[in-house]
Write a protein that holds these residues in place. Structure first.
Motif, mmCIF file in Angstrom:
data_model
loop_
_atom_site.group_PDB
_atom_site.id
_atom_site.type_symbol
_atom_site.label_atom_id
_atom_site.label_comp_id
_atom_site.label_asym_id
_atom_site.label_seq_id
_atom_site.Cartn_x
_atom_site.Cartn_y
_atom_site.Cartn_z
ATOM 1 N N GLY A 104 0.833 -1.209 0.000
ATOM 2 C CA GLY A 104 0.000 0.000 0.000
ATOM 3 C C GLY A 104 0.855 1.241 0.000
ATOM 4 O O GLY A 104 1.847 1.312 -0.710
ATOM 5 N N GLY A 105 0.467 2.180 0.847
ATOM 6 C CA GLY A 105 1.169 3.450 0.930
ATOM 7 C C GLY A 105 0.392 4.516 0.182
ATOM 8 O O GLY A 105 -0.614 4.225 -0.447
ATOM 9 N N PRO A 106 0.735 5.747 0.214
ATOM 10 C CA PRO A 106 1.912 6.284 0.885
ATOM 11 C C PRO A 106 1.706 6.548 2.378
ATOM 12 O O PRO A 106 2.660 6.792 3.089
ATOM 13 N N GLN A 107 0.471 6.496 2.894
ATOM 14 C CA GLN A 107 0.238 6.761 4.316
ATOM 15 C C GLN A 107 -0.071 5.497 5.109
ATOM 16 O O GLN A 107 0.150 5.461 6.302
ATOM 17 N N THR A 167 0.447 2.684 9.783
ATOM 18 C CA THR A 167 -0.031 3.999 9.349
ATOM 19 C C THR A 167 0.972 5.063 9.768
ATOM 20 O O THR A 167 1.374 5.114 10.931
ATOM 21 N N MET A 168 1.384 5.894 8.816
ATOM 22 C CA MET A 168 2.244 7.037 9.125
ATOM 23 C C MET A 168 1.385 8.110 9.788
ATOM 24 O O MET A 168 0.296 8.406 9.327
ATOM 25 N N LEU A 203 4.818 6.216 13.709
ATOM 26 C CA LEU A 203 4.088 5.121 13.054
ATOM 27 C C LEU A 203 3.092 4.552 14.040
ATOM 28 O O LEU A 203 3.377 4.440 15.230
ATOM 29 N N LYS A 204 1.932 4.169 13.525
ATOM 30 C CA LYS A 204 0.966 3.440 14.332
ATOM 31 C C LYS A 204 0.863 2.041 13.740
ATOM 32 O O LYS A 204 0.520 1.887 12.568
ATOM 33 N N LEU A 205 1.204 1.040 14.543
ATOM 34 C CA LEU A 205 1.087 -0.349 14.121
ATOM 35 C C LEU A 205 -0.114 -0.963 14.824
ATOM 36 O O LEU A 205 -0.226 -0.880 16.046
ATOM 37 N N ARG A 206 -0.983 -1.560 14.041
ATOM 38 C CA ARG A 206 -2.175 -2.205 14.592
ATOM 39 C C ARG A 206 -2.094 -3.680 14.265
ATOM 40 O O ARG A 206 -1.986 -4.066 13.097
#
Length: 137
Positions: free
Chosen positions: A86-89, A110-111, A117-120
């Motif tokens: 994915g990306g860019p965010q 998620t940037m 960074l938020k990692l879920r």
């Protein structure tokens, strides 16, 4: 001079804003973990670089892995983020390996600005947990 300054400001405002790049070294909120995120093909992956445990014993093994045949592999340099696209965010479709419990979770990255960074990670939605990581470099 005033015209030049206005033209420069207009050019700056017209420049597209690019998303922050998630590659680099990140600090996790638990056990002083440090993870290096890099591009892996078209996606992202990340490997464990350091932690409190690795500082005390650089030869630590993946002893909690739910797969007994993988318990002898070294934690230092272990790929713990794989398959994110994915990306860019936002990147999704990836897996997050947690060496503390030896399990792998589905996840998203998620940037949130240039340095956060938020990692879920989820066992199954809605059973998810989010961590915020901070850029080191």
């Amino acid at each position: 001079m005033k015209t030049f300054a206005i033209a420069g400001l207009a050019a700056l405002l017209a420049t597209p804003v690019f998303a922050a790049d998630p590659t680099g070294l990140w600090q996790t909120p638990t056990r002083s973990g440090q993870v290096e995120i890099s591009k892996c093909g078209a996606g992202l992956c990340g490997r464990l670089v350091s932690s409190e445990g690795l500082k005390a014993d650089p030869a630590l093994k993946d002893v909690n892995n739910s797969n007994a045949s993988l318990r002898g592999r070294a934690l230092k340099g272990l790929t713990i983020l794989t398959g994110f696209s994915g990306g860019p965010q936002e990147w999704s479709g990836g897996s997050i390996y947690n060496a503390e419990d030896g399990k792998t979770y589905s996840g998203t990255i998620t940037m949130d600005g240039d340095n956060t960074l938020k990692l879920r990670g989820c066992v199954v939605v809605p059973l998810c947990k989010t961590q915020v990581w901070t850029r080191l470099h």
